[in-house]
Enzyme design. Sequence first.
Site, PDB file in Angstrom:
ATOM      1  N   LYS A 171     -17.384  -9.523 -11.682  1.00  0.00           N
ATOM      2  CA  LYS A 171     -18.095  -9.027 -12.875  1.00  0.00           C
ATOM      3  C   LYS A 171     -18.430 -10.229 -13.778  1.00  0.00           C
ATOM      4  O   LYS A 171     -18.421 -11.354 -13.330  1.00  0.00           O
ATOM      5  CB  LYS A 171     -17.233  -7.972 -13.577  1.00  0.00           C
ATOM      6  CG  LYS A 171     -17.052  -6.703 -12.737  1.00  0.00           C
ATOM      7  CD  LYS A 171     -18.374  -6.005 -12.528  1.00  0.00           C
ATOM      8  CE  LYS A 171     -18.254  -4.829 -11.582  1.00  0.00           C
ATOM      9  NZ  LYS A 171     -19.569  -4.281 -11.210  1.00  0.00           N
ATOM     10  N   ARG A 198     -33.054   0.579 -16.655  1.00  0.00           N
ATOM     11  CA  ARG A 198     -33.911   1.269 -15.684  1.00  0.00           C
ATOM     12  C   ARG A 198     -35.181   1.792 -16.339  1.00  0.00           C
ATOM     13  O   ARG A 198     -36.263   1.760 -15.744  1.00  0.00           O
ATOM     14  CB  ARG A 198     -33.129   2.396 -15.014  1.00  0.00           C
ATOM     15  CG  ARG A 198     -32.128   1.823 -13.987  1.00  0.00           C
ATOM     16  CD  ARG A 198     -30.984   2.763 -13.745  1.00  0.00           C
ATOM     17  NE  ARG A 198     -30.086   2.300 -12.701  1.00  0.00           N
ATOM     18  CZ  ARG A 198     -29.114   1.379 -12.862  1.00  0.00           C
ATOM     19  NH1 ARG A 198     -28.929   0.791 -14.036  1.00  0.00           N
ATOM     20  NH2 ARG A 198     -28.331   1.051 -11.848  1.00  0.00           N
ATOM     21  N   GLN A 223     -26.140  -1.459  -8.474  1.00  0.00           N
ATOM     22  CA  GLN A 223     -27.160  -2.506  -8.612  1.00  0.00           C
ATOM     23  C   GLN A 223     -27.791  -2.812  -7.262  1.00  0.00           C
ATOM     24  O   GLN A 223     -29.009  -2.963  -7.151  1.00  0.00           O
ATOM     25  CB  GLN A 223     -26.541  -3.761  -9.215  1.00  0.00           C
ATOM     26  CG  GLN A 223     -26.087  -3.543 -10.654  1.00  0.00           C
ATOM     27  CD  GLN A 223     -25.468  -4.769 -11.276  1.00  0.00           C
ATOM     28  OE1 GLN A 223     -25.234  -5.768 -10.602  1.00  0.00           O
ATOM     29  NE2 GLN A 223     -25.190  -4.698 -12.558  1.00  0.00           N
ATOM     30  N   SER A 243     -22.143  -0.336  -4.874  1.00  0.00           N
ATOM     31  CA  SER A 243     -22.734  -0.963  -6.055  1.00  0.00           C
ATOM     32  C   SER A 243     -24.072  -0.315  -6.380  1.00  0.00           C
ATOM     33  O   SER A 243     -24.998  -0.321  -5.564  1.00  0.00           O
ATOM     34  CB  SER A 243     -22.933  -2.461  -5.797  1.00  0.00           C
ATOM     35  OG  SER A 243     -23.916  -2.977  -6.671  1.00  0.00           O
ATOM     36  N   ARG A 280     -16.690  -7.225 -22.162  1.00  0.00           N
ATOM     37  CA  ARG A 280     -15.682  -6.157 -22.046  1.00  0.00           C
ATOM     38  C   ARG A 280     -14.264  -6.686 -22.292  1.00  0.00           C
ATOM     39  O   ARG A 280     -13.383  -5.946 -22.715  1.00  0.00           O
ATOM     40  CB  ARG A 280     -15.793  -5.463 -20.699  1.00  0.00           C
ATOM     41  CG  ARG A 280     -17.162  -4.794 -20.523  1.00  0.00           C
ATOM     42  CD  ARG A 280     -17.196  -3.678 -19.517  1.00  0.00           C
ATOM     43  NE  ARG A 280     -18.571  -3.405 -19.115  1.00  0.00           N
ATOM     44  CZ  ARG A 280     -19.454  -2.694 -19.828  1.00  0.00           C
ATOM     45  NH1 ARG A 280     -19.102  -2.155 -20.976  1.00  0.00           N
ATOM     46  NH2 ARG A 280     -20.689  -2.516 -19.399  1.00  0.00           N
ATOM     47  N   ASP A 304     -16.468  -0.233 -14.850  1.00  0.00           N
ATOM     48  CA  ASP A 304     -16.539  -1.039 -16.072  1.00  0.00           C
ATOM     49  C   ASP A 304     -15.401  -0.719 -17.047  1.00  0.00           C
ATOM     50  O   ASP A 304     -15.247  -1.400 -18.064  1.00  0.00           O
ATOM     51  CB  ASP A 304     -17.897  -0.843 -16.759  1.00  0.00           C
ATOM     52  CG  ASP A 304     -19.029  -1.456 -15.934  1.00  0.00           C
ATOM     53  OD1 ASP A 304     -18.756  -2.356 -15.120  1.00  0.00           O
ATOM     54  OD2 ASP A 304     -20.184  -1.023 -16.089  1.00  0.00           O
TER      55      ASP A 304
HETATM   56  C1  S3P Z   1     -24.419  -1.290 -13.216  1.00  0.00           C
HETATM   57  C2  S3P Z   1     -23.630  -1.167 -12.111  1.00  0.00           C
HETATM   58  C3  S3P Z   1     -22.275  -1.711 -12.007  1.00  0.00           C
HETATM   59  C4  S3P Z   1     -21.698  -2.024 -13.380  1.00  0.00           C
HETATM   60  C5  S3P Z   1     -22.658  -2.749 -14.252  1.00  0.00           C
HETATM   61  C6  S3P Z   1     -23.927  -1.956 -14.448  1.00  0.00           C
HETATM   62  C7  S3P Z   1     -25.784  -0.755 -13.180  1.00  0.00           C
HETATM   63  O1  S3P Z   1     -22.314  -2.901 -11.257  1.00  0.00           O
HETATM   64  O2  S3P Z   1     -20.512  -2.773 -13.239  1.00  0.00           O
HETATM   65  O3  S3P Z   1     -22.069  -2.991 -15.516  1.00  0.00           O
HETATM   66  O4  S3P Z   1     -26.409  -0.593 -14.242  1.00  0.00           O
HETATM   67  O5  S3P Z   1     -26.260  -0.464 -12.070  1.00  0.00           O
HETATM   68  P1  S3P Z   1     -22.273  -2.867  -9.643  1.00  0.00           P
HETATM   69  O6  S3P Z   1     -23.480  -2.177  -9.192  1.00  0.00           O
HETATM   70  O7  S3P Z   1     -22.269  -4.310  -9.239  1.00  0.00           O
HETATM   71  O8  S3P Z   1     -20.990  -2.168  -9.308  1.00  0.00           O
END
Ligand code: S3P
Length: 434
Positions: A348, A34, A176, A174, A394, A321
């Site tokens: 994942k 970010r 993301q 999520s 992982r 995670d």
């Molecule tokens: C992350 C969000 C998670 C996580 C990933 C990193 C992020 O994924 O599993 O390792 O940095 O926003 P999701 O948003 O798909 O749950």
Amino acid sequence: MIDAPAPSGARVVRPARRLRGELTVPGDKSITHRGLLLGAQAGGRTRLRNPGLGADTRASAALVRALGAEVSIDIDELRVTGLGLHGLREPADVLDCGNSGTTMRLGGGLLAGRPLHAVLTGDASLRTRPMDRIVRPLRALGARIDGRANGAYAPLAIAPGRLHGAELDIPVASAQVKSAVILAALRADGPTVLRQPDPSRDHTERILRAQGAVLRTAGGEIRCEPAHDLQALDLDVPGDISSAAFWIAAAVLHPDAEISIRNVGLNPLRTGILDALQSMGADIDTQIETTDPEPSGTVTARTSDLHAIEAGGHLIPRLIDEASLLALLATRAHGESRIADAAELRVKESDRLHTTERALSALGLELDAESDGFTIAGGARAGGGAVEAAGDHRIAMLAAVAAVSGTGPVTIRGAQAVDVSYPTFWDDLARLSE
Ligand code: S3P
């Protein structure tokens, strides 16, 4: 303790006699991504101290460089000179996100609705991961974005467009997806309201607020106002709790262990694994030492006697995670455990319900992968065997933790997968093991 990697990329990890020590882990991967992506659209120079530098965050650095931002990377500091909210340039070539879902999904939000064409691709694993989860909401904001199978999979193609505000329900918890929508919504011509089923990590919201964006959160709803300018920031990135979790688990599982991890991020939306371990009776101390830019501090974990757990609901996004590690921890607990509501693990870096079951079963542990989680028999200790990392960082680290706290040598095939998030993992494992 750990044999040098064979040419095939396999490593053998042996049980440690004792696990002892104090360490810091690389800076948080989510925050580093970010810092790069949000720094690229700020005005001026953003500095990240203690960045998490692995293949994934390097993919985000390459992406913002291709959009015209300047990035310089030192081991303990990363600097991004941004081009302002509307200043990113059309990339001259396809943008390769490698194995990184965060780069592709947040990158999609960063690029949508700009006066430019861009194509986002990635490695074979990333090209099988669901992208319709960002394509649909971005289209609902007016973005012109497509991909294979009507936007279900990368490569994704983004065409010039303009964005309007919208009210959106996002079906998965999520971060993301939420972040992709927020990144686009900042450039829409009106406010956007988004709702998601459970709270997910909020690093995007925290950084954007510090940059001057207006985001209001109330009862599962986020309202994002269009932004004008975003300020450059100086950020101290705390250690990644998702990396620290491997050492916490190793200490708890090993019969003679005490490990302290300093400067680890303790954002409450990331500490589900600590809550789960506490409810299992683990011997862990957590000390918050700073709250800016995010809570962080020291976690000390020791040999523990664990009881079984029923994990599900809101807890799952807070440890998504770490869910495979929780399954390993449960194999050692008294009684049968269940992890539910974790179907997201199927999408994942590997199908983690399947790869976790396969890895732990190969070491003689008993667990069943179900449609949305695991049922885990307790009271066992991992034996020796061979584990396929399946291209998933992982799973490689999970196998190493099972091995170092177990009873026999474990061959980990594809061990170099750790480079995605924790390139110094093997050095730290060697330092902690006696
Ligand atoms: C992350 C969000 C998670 C996580 C990933 C990193 C992020 O994924 O599993 O390792 O940095 O926003 P999701 O948003 O798909 O749950």
